[in-house]
Design an enzyme around this catalytic site. Structure first.
Site, mmCIF file in Angstrom:
data_model
loop_
_atom_site.group_PDB
_atom_site.id
_atom_site.type_symbol
_atom_site.label_atom_id
_atom_site.label_comp_id
_atom_site.label_asym_id
_atom_site.label_seq_id
_atom_site.Cartn_x
_atom_site.Cartn_y
_atom_site.Cartn_z
ATOM 1 N N GLU A 1 0.670 -5.040 11.032
ATOM 2 C CA GLU A 1 0.340 -3.610 10.905
ATOM 3 C C GLU A 1 1.251 -2.864 11.873
ATOM 4 O OE1 GLU A 1 -1.745 -2.137 8.823
ATOM 5 O OE2 GLU A 1 -3.023 -3.770 8.152
ATOM 6 N N TYR B 1 -11.023 -6.033 10.167
ATOM 7 C CA TYR B 1 -12.235 -5.996 9.345
ATOM 8 C C TYR B 1 -12.161 -7.088 8.292
ATOM 9 C CZ TYR B 1 -8.968 -2.892 6.804
ATOM 10 O OH TYR B 1 -7.850 -2.344 6.219
ATOM 11 N N ARG C 1 -3.231 4.848 -2.070
ATOM 12 C CA ARG C 1 -3.112 3.490 -1.512
ATOM 13 C C ARG C 1 -2.819 2.427 -2.585
ATOM 14 N NH1 ARG C 1 -5.539 0.035 2.606
ATOM 15 N NH2 ARG C 1 -6.634 -1.714 1.688
ATOM 16 N N ARG D 1 0.749 4.473 0.670
ATOM 17 C CA ARG D 1 0.876 5.514 1.697
ATOM 18 C C ARG D 1 1.504 5.036 2.993
ATOM 19 N NH1 ARG D 1 -5.676 5.827 2.214
ATOM 20 N NH2 ARG D 1 -6.042 3.857 3.298
ATOM 21 N N GLU D 2 1.767 3.724 3.106
ATOM 22 C CA GLU D 2 2.268 3.161 4.367
ATOM 23 C C GLU D 2 3.794 3.189 4.382
ATOM 24 O OE1 GLU D 2 0.194 -0.621 4.341
ATOM 25 O OE2 GLU D 2 -1.749 0.386 4.228
ATOM 26 N N HIS E 1 0.849 -1.196 0.000
ATOM 27 C CA HIS E 1 0.000 0.000 0.000
ATOM 28 C C HIS E 1 0.879 1.239 0.000
ATOM 29 C CE1 HIS E 1 -3.414 -2.605 1.724
ATOM 30 N NE2 HIS E 1 -3.606 -2.399 0.435
ATOM 31 N N HIS F 1 2.549 -3.864 6.820
ATOM 32 C CA HIS F 1 1.668 -2.734 6.504
ATOM 33 C C HIS F 1 1.752 -1.722 7.645
ATOM 34 C CE1 HIS F 1 -1.156 -4.662 3.399
ATOM 35 N NE2 HIS F 1 -0.389 -5.676 3.761
ATOM 36 N N SER F 2 0.977 -0.656 7.502
ATOM 37 C CA SER F 2 0.708 0.227 8.639
ATOM 38 C C SER F 2 -0.656 0.854 8.404
ATOM 39 C CB SER F 2 1.772 1.319 8.769
ATOM 40 O OG SER F 2 1.596 2.329 7.792
ATOM 41 N N TYR F 3 -1.344 1.398 9.395
ATOM 42 C CA TYR F 3 -0.912 1.479 10.751
ATOM 43 C C TYR F 3 -1.940 0.792 11.640
ATOM 44 C CZ TYR F 3 -4.262 5.397 10.862
ATOM 45 O OH TYR F 3 -5.391 6.162 10.744
HETATM 46 O O1 0X9 Z 1 -6.796 -3.814 4.445
HETATM 47 C C1 0X9 Z 1 -5.680 -4.313 4.292
HETATM 48 O O2 0X9 Z 1 -5.273 -4.723 3.216
HETATM 49 C C2 0X9 Z 1 -4.752 -4.435 5.505
HETATM 50 N N1 0X9 Z 1 -4.872 -3.276 6.334
HETATM 51 S S1 0X9 Z 1 -4.374 -1.799 5.804
HETATM 52 O O3 0X9 Z 1 -4.885 -0.816 6.734
HETATM 53 N N2 0X9 Z 1 -2.793 -1.751 5.895
HETATM 54 O O4 0X9 Z 1 -4.786 -1.605 4.477
HETATM 55 C C3 0X9 Z 1 -5.102 -5.653 6.296
HETATM 56 C C4 0X9 Z 1 -5.054 -6.930 5.528
HETATM 57 C C5 0X9 Z 1 -5.358 -8.128 6.369
HETATM 58 N N3 0X9 Z 1 -5.455 -9.333 5.589
HETATM 59 C C6 0X9 Z 1 -6.587 -9.715 4.952
HETATM 60 N N4 0X9 Z 1 -7.699 -9.086 5.097
HETATM 61 N N5 0X9 Z 1 -6.507 -10.796 4.219
HETATM 62 ZN ZN ZN Z 2 -1.820 -1.809 4.086
#
Ligand code: 0X9
Ligand code: ZN
Length: 482
Positions: free
Chosen positions: A425, A402, A269, A209-210, A207, A346-348
């Site tokens: 994260e 989520y 992103r 912005r991270e 991503h 990743h973050s955050y």
């Molecule tokens: O949403 C995402 O891709 C990740 N969080 S972020 O805030 N860095 O974008 C979490 C991904 C977790 N893994 C899966 N959902 N498979």
């Molecule tokens: Zn991410």
């Protein structure tokens, strides 16, 4: 003499102005934190997310820093001045959404972060000289690097690595991003003849912005090389690590998006490919969320079919060049099932996440495999906490964060059957968010290294000691979870 000084000052001013004009200013933008207490409240936030996408003009709509998939998931939302009243009207009056104004003018916060990233190296120069003798890393790690600088840094690491021990490091171009930038994997392999050795995959920067993510992966690579190969500096555990595992590290997965987040829109992103327009939009939107583009349960919850959304999943599994390149490479590397751990940074938010992310209540099977992975996540987060007292939550992505389908971690475990697959994260918990100052890179880096060591130590114990799970893991795993 004076005239020269004046000319230099004028030159600097022009440079700053050009830079300032290029990047988006966020003047008057507000940052809100919304906490939805009910299902309906989360649905209201989702409908705002869908109604005001950040595109076709980045920054024109709402920028969600995370996705409001369920109640009690707090979301940070950047609101442009023109949408403040509409946003407040939809949200502020609801008793089931707690709304907090984090920043009244995010422009000032963003400008300060920008200044720090440019000034920090200068401010740190003297201090660095004093510190250098004690930390002995190859790179400075005091700045968020641009794409070119990052490739140069990887190259420096590879060269230094081979000076310390020849043929240990190799750079491999595994493909290119949409705009042609290279995807470079740094291989750290102490012995290429040992057929028993297992592999560890580590990626950062999927991503854009991270920024702390590529910086941290680079830091980890530096530590592995500096402390694992340099006789004068080595620490036994890192030396042992390189005896047991080969590392495949991709510090910058999404170079196009990363560059765009530096040069134009800080909170970009996705990647930068051109999509067809959404039927309701007259203009073309860009970018695929690479972490919604993987083939395991592609297209499900938490991913969007709208090319203008930040979580756009693409036209099909691995439709993006970047994820297709990674898929090809990782599958080939895993053809003999040698990848033991798949790690994505990743973050955050400070989480250590395990599969599955596509749906709540979905766990790796058999239950023992879920339990083992949870145990690795637990020991990793515990070690990171003990480094700098930043707390990491662990659990499945869908349960503790989520639902989001099409993620790399789900694919690595669900499709490739990699035994341990985790998403970390990195810090912080939202105080700086994506704008974490560069002064934190070393601090976060050392925390991440210690977390990595703890995770690999736990995996080693789990794989070699049949009692370990029963005696050390079960105590930390909520019985009701699995
Ligand atoms: O949403 C995402 O891709 C990740 N969080 S972020 O805030 N860095 O974008 C979490 C991904 C977790 N893994 C899966 N959902 N498979
Ligand atoms: Zn991410």
């Amino acid at each position: 003499m004076k005239i020269w000084l004046l000319l230099i000052a004028a030159g600097l001013l022009i440079c700053q102005t050009v830079q300032g004009n290029k990047t988006f200013s966020f003047e008057g933008y507000r940052l809100y934190r919304a906490d939805p207490f009910t299902k309906e409240a989360a649905a209201v936030l989702r409908s705002l997310h869908d109604a005001y996408p950040s595109e076709p003009e980045p920054g024109l709509g709402l920028t969600f820093f995370n996705y409001p998939s369920h109640r009690n998931v707090k979301v940070d939302i950047l609101v442009p001045p023109r949408l403040v009243s509409a946003f407040r009207k939809a949200v502020a009056g609801r008793p089931d959404i707690q709304l907090e104004l984090l920043h009244r003018n995010y422009g000032r916060v963003a400008a300060q972060a920008d200044r720090e990233n440019r000034q920090f190296p200068r401010l740190m120069k003297r201090l660095r000289r004093a510190v250098r003798r004690s930390d002995q890393l190859i790179l400075n790690h005091n700045q968020y690097l641009r794409y070119d600088q990052l490739l140069e840094a990887v190259n420096t690491l590879a060269q230094q690595c081979n000076l310390l021990r020849s043929n240990t490091c190799r750079q491999q171009e595994i493909g290119s991003a949409y705009e042609g930038r290279k995807l470079i994997v740094l291989r750290i392999e102490k012995s290429q003849t040992d057929k028993q050795k297992r592999k560890v995959w580590i990626d950062g920067g999927i991503h854009a912005r991270e920024w702390i993510s590529p910086a941290t992966v680079l830091y980890m690579a530096d530590v592995l090389i500096s402390k694992g190969l340099n006789r004068r500096m080595w620490t036994p555990e890192v030396v042992a690590l390189l005896d047991y595992y080969d590392f495949l590290m991709l510090p910058l997965y999404n170079p196009d998006g990363y560059e765009y987040s530096h040069s134009h829109y800080r909170f970009w992103r996705k990647n930068r490919q051109t999509n067809g327009g959404h039927p309701s939009q007259s203009r073309v939107c860009r970018g695929v969320d690479l972490n919604r583009n993987y083939g395991y349960k592609w297209g499900g919850s938490g991913s969007s079919s709208d090319p203008c959304q930040d979580n756009y999943r693409g036209t099909g599994p691995f439709s993006a060049m970047e994820s297709a390149a990674v898929k090809r490479f990782v599958e080939q590397e895993n053809s003999d099932k040698k990848i033991l751990l798949f790690l994505s940074y990743h973050s955050y938010g400070q989480y250590v996440l395990m599969p599955f992310g596509f749906k709540r209540g979905a766990y790796p099977r058999p239950a023992l495999s879920a339990g083992k992975m949870s145990c690795v996540a637990f020991f990793g987060s515990r070690e990171m906490f003990s480094t700098n007292h930043r707390f990491y939550i662990h659990g499945t992505s869908a349960d503790v964060l989520y639902e989001a389908s099409g993620g790399s971690d789900d694919w690595a475990h669900g499709s490739l059957e990699v035994p341990y697959s985790l998403t970390v994260e990195l810090p912080d918990d939202g105080a700086y968010g994506f704008l974490l100052p560069p002064a934190y890179i070393r601090n976060v880096g050392s925390e991440a290294v210690r977390g990595l060591l703890a995770m690999l130590r736990t995996i080693h114990d789990l794989e070699t000691n049949t009692n370990f799970y029963r005696t050390r893991c079960l105590a930390h795993t909520a019985a009701s979870d699995y």
